[in-house]
Enzyme design. Structure first.
Site, short mmCIF file in Angstrom:
data_model
loop_
_atom_site.label_atom_id
_atom_site.label_comp_id
_atom_site.label_asym_id
_atom_site.label_seq_id
_atom_site.Cartn_x
_atom_site.Cartn_y
_atom_site.Cartn_z
N PHE A 61 8.64 4.38 8.98
CA PHE A 61 8.20 5.71 8.16
C PHE A 61 9.09 7.00 9.07
O PHE A 61 9.12 6.99 10.14
CB PHE A 61 6.86 5.99 8.15
CG PHE A 61 6.78 7.22 7.28
CD1 PHE A 61 6.83 6.99 5.81
CD2 PHE A 61 6.32 8.42 7.88
CE1 PHE A 61 6.39 8.02 5.18
CE2 PHE A 61 5.94 9.16 7.00
CZ PHE A 61 6.00 9.31 5.77
N ASP A 76 1.68 1.96 14.63
CA ASP A 76 1.14 2.77 13.77
C ASP A 76 0.40 2.15 12.49
O ASP A 76 0.90 1.40 11.96
CB ASP A 76 2.66 3.65 13.00
CG ASP A 76 2.14 4.58 11.97
OD1 ASP A 76 1.32 4.51 11.37
OD2 ASP A 76 3.22 5.47 11.63
N TYR A 124 -6.20 9.90 5.42
CA TYR A 124 -6.31 10.30 4.09
C TYR A 124 -5.92 9.23 3.00
O TYR A 124 -5.68 9.54 1.74
CB TYR A 124 -5.39 11.67 3.89
CG TYR A 124 -3.94 11.48 4.40
CD1 TYR A 124 -2.97 10.85 3.91
CD2 TYR A 124 -3.80 12.07 5.71
CE1 TYR A 124 -1.77 10.83 4.34
CE2 TYR A 124 -2.67 12.09 6.27
CZ TYR A 124 -1.41 11.51 5.59
OH TYR A 124 -0.34 11.61 6.29
N LYS A 125 -5.47 8.12 3.36
CA LYS A 125 -5.22 6.86 2.47
C LYS A 125 -6.27 6.10 2.43
O LYS A 125 -7.02 6.69 1.56
CB LYS A 125 -3.82 6.21 3.31
CG LYS A 125 -2.54 7.09 3.62
CD LYS A 125 -1.60 6.09 3.91
CE LYS A 125 -0.38 7.17 4.81
NZ LYS A 125 0.46 7.70 3.61
N ARG A 173 6.15 2.10 -6.03
CA ARG A 173 5.07 1.46 -5.34
C ARG A 173 3.73 1.75 -5.77
O ARG A 173 3.35 2.78 -6.23
CB ARG A 173 5.30 2.25 -3.75
CG ARG A 173 4.65 1.84 -2.72
CD ARG A 173 4.57 2.70 -1.47
NE ARG A 173 4.01 3.80 -1.53
CZ ARG A 173 3.69 4.75 -0.52
NH1 ARG A 173 3.68 4.15 0.69
NH2 ARG A 173 3.12 5.80 -0.70
#
Length: 428
Positions: free
Chosen positions: A131, A210, A235-236, A387
Site C-alpha cells: 500500500f 501491516d 475503520y475497515k 475490488r
C-alpha cells in the site's frame, strides 16, 4: 438468464444463510435499506451499539461530565483498554497493543525504532506492490535521515512479493528491517507470517507487519509467530468509523529497549508532572504521543464489543464461504449468459486470499460506478481493479446472490459504457 440456474443458486444461498452460525451478527449493524454494501474492507458500517455510545459520549460524558470524564469515565485509559480488546483479535499478549494516532504515524514510529535496533543495517525491505502510504513513510524517513549525517541514512528496497524471501537471504548483510502488509490491498494475497518472520530472524532482520486488511477477519498469532512490530487501522473490518484511531503492537521483548521518535507528553512516564525533560513510560504506553481522540476511541470501543460474541475462526470460515460463493455464482451466471469470464486479480482459491475478491478489467472504474448506481457498493483501485470486500459480520449469502446478478447484468448489457459512469470521482 436461465430461471432454473438462478433458482438453484438462490436456494443454495438460503441454505447457507440458514446454517450460518454468524447469522445473528447482521442485527448488530445499522445498514441502509436498498443497498448491498461490499466495501467493508475500506470503511466498515455503523454498529448499533457504536451509535448509542456516540450519543452517550457527546450528550453525557462530554456534555454533562466535561473534563471530569478523564477520571470519571476513564478516558485516560481508553488507548490501553481498547488495545487489549484488539490484542485478543490478533493473537497478542495483554498490554502489548495500544490504540493511538493513525496507521501512518504509528508506522513511522516503529520504522524509526526498528532501524535504530537493526545493528547498523540500514536497508528496509518491502514489497513493491505494498500500500503506497507504507512506502511513503519509508521514503519520508529516508529523506529525514539523508539530511543528517550520512551514517544515519536508510534505504528502501522494494521487490515483487515472490522475491521477498530470496532477497532476504541474498542481502541479509544490509537488510535490517522487513516491512510487509499481511494481506495485499489489491490482490488479497496473504503472506505466511510465521514462516517469513522465522526466516527474517534467522538473518537478524526485524519484522513489521501491516494488518490493515487482516485484523478482524483473519486468525492472527502475532506472539506465536514471533512478530516484532505490527500496525493496523480500525475503520475497515473493525468498524470503528471514518478516521478511527489506529493501533500499534510491540513484542514484549522489545518494550524496554524501544525508543520511538515522537516523544509526546502522553508517552511520558508521568505526563501530569509536567516535567520539561522526557522520560518514557513503561511498556506499550511509550508508543503514545498526543492527547487521544476520545469521541472516536469511544465509538471504536463499542464497535469492538460486537466481536466478543463470535470466534475469529468462525468469522474466517464465513469469509471464505462468502468469497467462494460469490466467485462461483458470478462465473456460473456469466457462462450462462455467454459473457466472457471476469479476469481475477487475486489468487483463485478463496483460502489463499483475504476477505475480498479482485477482478481486473479495462473498464473496472465504470463497472464500479454502474454497480453503485444500482445500490451495490464495491470500490475501485487504480489502474484497473474492481475490488469486492466480504465482511462476514454484516453480509449474507442472499445479498451476494443479488449482487452477482446485478454485476452480471451490467456486463451482459454493457451498461458500464454509458457516459455517466466514465466520470472520475475524487475518491474511488
Amino acid at each position: 438468464m436461465n430461471q432454473i440456474q438462478s433458482h438453484t443458486l438462490l436456494a443454495t444461498a438460503k441454505q447457507l444463510d440458514d446454517s450460518c452460525p454468524l447469522s445473528q451478527s447482521l442485527d448488530s449493524f445499522d445498514l441502509p435499506s436498498g443497498k448491498i454494501y461490499l466495501d467493508g474492507n475500506s470503511l466498515g458500517p455503523l454498529p448499533k451499539q457504536a451509535k448509542q455510545r456516540a450519543r452517550e459520549v457527546v450528550d453525557i460524558q462530554w456534555g454533562q461530565d466535561l473534563i471530569e470524564s478523564w477520571n470519571k469515565n476513564d478516558w485516560i485509559n481508553l488507548p490501553f483498554s481498547i488495545g487489549n480488546k484488539i490484542a485478543k483479535l490478533i493473537g497478542a499478549s495483554e498490554n502489548s497493543v495500544v490504540c493511538c494516532d493513525s496507521i501512518s504515524i504509528n508506522l513511522f514510529k516503529v520504522l524509526a525504532a526498528a532501524l535504530n535496533m537493526s545493528g547498523g543495517k540500514r536497508t528496509i525491505l518491502s514489497q513493491s506492490n505494498n500500500f503506497p502510504t507504507d512506502l511513503y513513510m519509508v521514503q519520508g524517513l529516508q529523506n529525514l535521515l539523508d539530511s543528517q549525517a550520512a551514517t544515519n541514512t536508510c534505504k528502501l528496497l522494494s521487490v515483487h512479493s515472490d522475491q521477498i524471501e530470496k532477497t532476504m537471504v541474498e542481502k541479509s548483510h544490509e537488510i535490517g528491517v522487513l516491512l510487509l502488509t499481511h494481506v495485499n490491498y489489491k490482490t488479497g494475497e496473504i503472506f505466511n507470517m510465521e514462516k517469513i518472520t522465522e526466516l527474517a530472524h534467522k538473518y537478524n532482520i526485524l519484522v513489521i507487519w501491516d494488518l490493515a486488511h487482516s485484523a478482524g477477519v483473519l486468525p492472527l498469532e502475532l506472539d506465536k509467530s514471533g512478530a516484532d512490530f505490527a500496525v493496523g487501522c480500525t475503520y475497515k473490518y473493525l468498524n470503528g468509523g471514518p478516521g478511527a484511531p489506529a493501533f500499534v503492537y510491540v513484542a514484549e521483548k522489545h518494550l524496554s529497549e524501544l525508543q520511538q521518535p515522537l516523544t509526546g507528553w502522553m508517552g511520558h512516564a508521568a505526563p501530569f508532572n509536567f516535567d520539561h525533560n522526557y522520560e518514557k513510560a513503561d511498556g506499550i504506553g511509550h508508543m503514545l504521543c498526543g492527547t487521544p481522540s476520545i469521541i472516536s476511541m469511544s465509538i471504536l470501543d463499542a464497535s469492538l464489543d460486537v466481536f466478543h460474541q463470535f470466534s475469529i475462526d468462525s468469522i474466517r470460515e464465513k469469509s471464505i464461504g462468502l468469497n467462494r460463493y460469490f466467485q462461483n455464482t458470478v462465473n456460473a451466471l456469466l457462462e450462462e449468459a455467454g459473457v466472457p469470464a471476469l479476469e481475477l486479480g487475486c489468487p483463485v482459491d478463496a483460502e489463499l486470499r483475504g476477505s475480498q475478491i479482485s477482478y481486473v478489467h479495462t473498464d473496472a472504474y465504470a463497472i464500479c460506478q454502474a454497480l453503485i448506481s444500482k445500490g451495490v457498493i464495491p470500490d475501485f483501485r487504480a489502474p484497473n481493479v474492481l475490488r469486492i470486500g466480504f465482511s462476514p459480520l454484516f453480509l449474507n449469502y442472499q445479498a451476494l446472490f443479488e449482487a452477482a446478478q446485478i454485476l452480471c447484468g451490467i456486463l451482459d448489457n454493457k451498461e458500464y459504457l454509458e457516459p455517466q459512469y466514465q466520470v472520475k470521482n475524487q475518491v474511488t
